[in-house]
Design a protein around this motif. Sequence first.
Motif, short mmCIF file in Angstrom:
data_model
loop_
_atom_site.label_atom_id
_atom_site.label_comp_id
_atom_site.label_asym_id
_atom_site.label_seq_id
_atom_site.Cartn_x
_atom_site.Cartn_y
_atom_site.Cartn_z
N TRP A 205 2.81 67.68 31.51
CA TRP A 205 4.07 68.25 32.11
C TRP A 205 4.28 69.75 32.38
N LEU A 206 2.53 69.94 32.80
CA LEU A 206 2.39 71.58 33.16
C LEU A 206 2.80 71.47 34.88
N ASP A 207 3.14 72.65 35.20
CA ASP A 207 3.55 72.54 36.68
C ASP A 207 2.56 72.04 37.72
N PRO A 208 3.10 71.59 38.71
CA PRO A 208 2.18 70.81 39.72
C PRO A 208 1.07 71.60 40.12
N GLY A 209 -0.03 71.29 40.46
CA GLY A 209 -1.39 72.08 40.84
C GLY A 209 -1.72 72.98 39.86
N TRP A 210 -1.28 73.01 38.67
CA TRP A 210 -1.69 73.89 37.56
C TRP A 210 -3.17 74.50 37.63
N TRP A 211 -3.89 73.57 37.96
CA TRP A 211 -5.48 73.96 37.87
C TRP A 211 -5.79 74.67 39.05
N GLU A 212 -5.03 74.92 40.03
CA GLU A 212 -5.33 75.83 41.12
C GLU A 212 -4.37 77.30 40.89
N LEU A 213 -3.68 77.37 39.88
CA LEU A 213 -2.86 78.69 39.56
C LEU A 213 -3.98 79.36 38.49
N ASN A 214 -3.25 80.60 38.64
CA ASN A 214 -3.99 81.47 37.71
C ASN A 214 -5.30 81.66 37.71
N LEU A 215 -5.95 81.80 38.73
CA LEU A 215 -7.34 81.92 38.95
C LEU A 215 -7.67 83.33 38.36
N HIS A 216 -6.84 84.23 38.25
CA HIS A 216 -7.36 85.74 37.87
C HIS A 216 -7.54 85.67 36.24
N VAL A 217 -7.30 84.56 35.68
CA VAL A 217 -7.69 84.67 34.01
C VAL A 217 -9.02 84.01 33.89
N HIS A 218 -9.62 83.46 34.85
CA HIS A 218 -10.95 82.94 34.46
C HIS A 218 -11.86 83.41 35.81
N ASN A 219 -13.13 82.94 35.83
CA ASN A 219 -13.91 83.24 37.12
C ASN A 219 -14.36 82.08 37.63
N CYS A 220 -13.69 81.08 37.73
CA CYS A 220 -13.97 79.78 38.21
C CYS A 220 -13.39 79.57 39.77
N THR A 221 -13.98 78.91 40.73
CA THR A 221 -13.21 78.97 41.84
C THR A 221 -12.45 77.72 42.06
N VAL A 222 -11.67 77.57 43.18
CA VAL A 222 -10.47 76.59 43.36
C VAL A 222 -11.31 75.30 43.58
N GLU A 223 -12.41 75.33 44.28
CA GLU A 223 -13.15 73.97 44.20
C GLU A 223 -13.74 73.73 42.86
N GLU A 224 -14.49 74.51 42.19
CA GLU A 224 -14.91 74.06 40.98
C GLU A 224 -13.79 73.72 39.95
N MET A 225 -12.44 74.25 40.06
CA MET A 225 -11.46 73.72 39.14
C MET A 225 -10.98 72.36 39.65
N ARG A 226 -11.07 72.27 41.11
CA ARG A 226 -10.60 70.81 41.36
C ARG A 226 -11.49 69.69 40.94
N GLU A 227 -12.87 70.17 41.02
CA GLU A 227 -13.76 69.34 40.52
C GLU A 227 -13.86 68.82 39.25
N VAL A 228 -13.42 69.97 38.24
CA VAL A 228 -13.25 69.43 36.82
C VAL A 228 -12.33 68.88 36.56
N ALA A 229 -11.15 69.04 37.23
CA ALA A 229 -9.96 68.53 37.03
C ALA A 229 -9.60 66.97 37.47
N SER A 230 -10.65 66.95 38.68
CA SER A 230 -10.66 65.47 39.14
C SER A 230 -10.69 64.46 38.14
N LEU A 231 -9.90 63.47 38.33
CA LEU A 231 -9.63 62.06 37.51
C LEU A 231 -9.36 62.41 36.24
N HIS A 232 -8.75 63.30 35.94
CA HIS A 232 -8.32 63.70 34.64
C HIS A 232 -7.09 62.78 34.25
N VAL A 233 -6.82 62.33 33.06
CA VAL A 233 -5.45 61.52 32.74
C VAL A 233 -4.55 62.13 32.37
#
Length: 752
Positions: A205-233
């Motif tokens: 129920w989080l905002d759409p595309g939440w994995w690409e938001l708030n990048l300032h709170v961690h040191n992962c790139t957009v690509e890394e976040m997309r990779e880790v979030a991919s296929l989550h249920v």
Amino acid sequence: MALEHINEDPNILPNYRLRIDWRDTQCSLGHGLKGVIELITTEPVKTMLLGPACSLVAMPAAATLEYWNLLQVGNSALSDSLSDKEYYKYFYRTNPPSSAMNPPRLAILGEFDWNRVAIIHENNEYFANHFDITKEYLRSHGIDIVTSESFDAGQVPREQLRNMKDKDARIIFASAYIEPASILFCEIYKQSMYGKRYVWIIESWLDPGWWELNLHVHNCTVEEMREVASLHVGVDFLGIFPIQDVTISGLTPNEYEDIYYNRTNQQQLPGEEYAPYAYDGLWTIAMVLNETQTHLEQTNSSFSILDFDYNNTHHIRELFENSIKNLNFKGISGTIQFNRNGDRFGNIKVEQLIDNELVTIGIYYQNGELVWESEKRITFKGDIPIDGALYETVYIGIRPVIYFIFSSLSAVGVIVACAFLVFNIKNRKRKLIRLSSPNVNNVIATGCIVCYGSVMLFGLDQNIVESNMYITLCMLRAWTLSIGYSMAFGGLFLKTWRVYLIFRNLKIKKKVVQDWHLFGLLTILLLIDLIYLFVWSMINPFFKETKTFPPEIVNQDLILLKKKDSCDCKQLVQWTVALYVYKGLIMLYGAKLAWETRKVSMQELNDSKYIGLSIYNVAIIVSIAVPLTYVLEDEPEVVYSLVAVAILYTTTCTMCLVFVPKIIVLRGTESDTEVTVTTFNRSRAVAPETFTVSIEERVKQKEHELQKLRRDMMMQKEFTDTVHRPVSIKCDADVPSVGNINTSSAASNVVI
């Protein structure tokens, strides 16, 4: 939009117009309580309350509004705490509570036979309470909670994830608000806890595309976040009911969506997934007011819904409660009907992030049915993951081939023992066999057969014998080996004891030791065994002990859990040592007898040399095998091999030493050349006891061999003197003599 539709409907609250007075709580406790206070302290009197949206504000508001007799209808407050009617008496909600996520989660686990899950969530009251209920629910359905972790907002859950990884958690439930969720998934990427071995199931129920938001709170790139979030249920409430039935408003769900997106200019607004619940929530209030007003009119009451006040002067609040409890209508989000906790069972959608887009892959309906959009169900990066390394329970036992080898050898031993027994019985009237106590030899052979049988019993384990028979097997092992040993070695030692009494113990003369004396003593030995084993079984009976060894990791997906069953009892060591000591004393006494009779040269009577060899074999083998069985007790196959070899070797050697020499002598003996010794009683004649020795070859030997015969004759005279029998000498032929032994080149007899 709902307000317009309600006021435009002539069947709902005719002659009334519904109005909304609203405040923005900003999901803040302070702002929320301020807004609630403003609403109830300003005119006009409010009839019911819709909202607040956030549980953080809804809970204190619901606890407070009780004192103003206000019913509250929530549309997005998820906290399970609000289901507690003891604290929130007048709270109802059109959105399902967080606990409504649990049945679809359980259904997903059941689809893929997952029985182990881990949980990680942000540390606050909402998530803590929700997952306490979730854990209880999952455990009640047989799901193993590997670990449950929490982390504070802004904290990197490094140790929590490492602990989950160490415990081999692979199916993981996670929940947090946007920023903590971003931090969590960045750390998941760093610890490589994603991919084909892991399944992350979150509340989406989080905002759409939440994995690409708030990048300032961690040191992962957009690509890394997309990779880790991919296929989550993800699991989330399905605001729009998929079946296109006409609802209470006269609209189908699709028509509602068309109107909604026309008003938002086709834009997706934050929180729009809860808009259908707000729409149905306002319709719920309208229906309650309508039903209550209808009831008042039908009962000719002088009051109307406008007469409601915060003091519940006219008991209109009870009418509101009765109406909302009996409410049942079709809304945009599905059937609106409340349970006793003021909750409703909504529909839940199952989503998955595929190609960086959340796709609905299944729907869990209110009736408990999970319907997938495709046969593939969930997309994985490989095969369907397992919920953890498979624990394969392996009972350490004896391989069939090992058991077959030793059982076959034991069977051969039994056959040979039976052959010796048949030989002994068949030749029992032959003088050589009769001289060697054939009845005792039969007992020795029988004891050997019992010992061979114990080899088969020791090889039976939990892989062959049923559990309820295992204790009986433990007893049979001890009884057969102990009794077989007493019969085989006891008979051998008692034969030597008789020779000892006759030839070495000069104090005991005039004593005739017959077979029944030996059987009496052997019976005593067996009775001692039986009594000892019986007392052992009564005081400290055997039981089956199962030992579990530390898990053995074969690979990432397979762990062997080895178990071993063994016979055990209280004070097992003490009972076993006592039995060893008792058998050892018998063996030592047999060694003494063999030593004392070592110079008795009558082959037919004296087995001292063979007894010595038997004792030597037993002592050496037992001294090696027994300590090794205790040292290697965790290796049943090795222990069985040691025990089997020890029993087979000692039993076979003993049996062969008793019977093989007699077979060799009989095969080389001619019936017409013999030495006969006959004894008579002074008072009356008795059945002769005859001892036969072949002398055909001896007469051809040198003088020193004749001297040996002379010594034998002296011992024979000793034996005759022992039983006080007269001596008479008769020579049947004139032959040369040496000493007092008469010989003849022709067939001749020397009768003493």
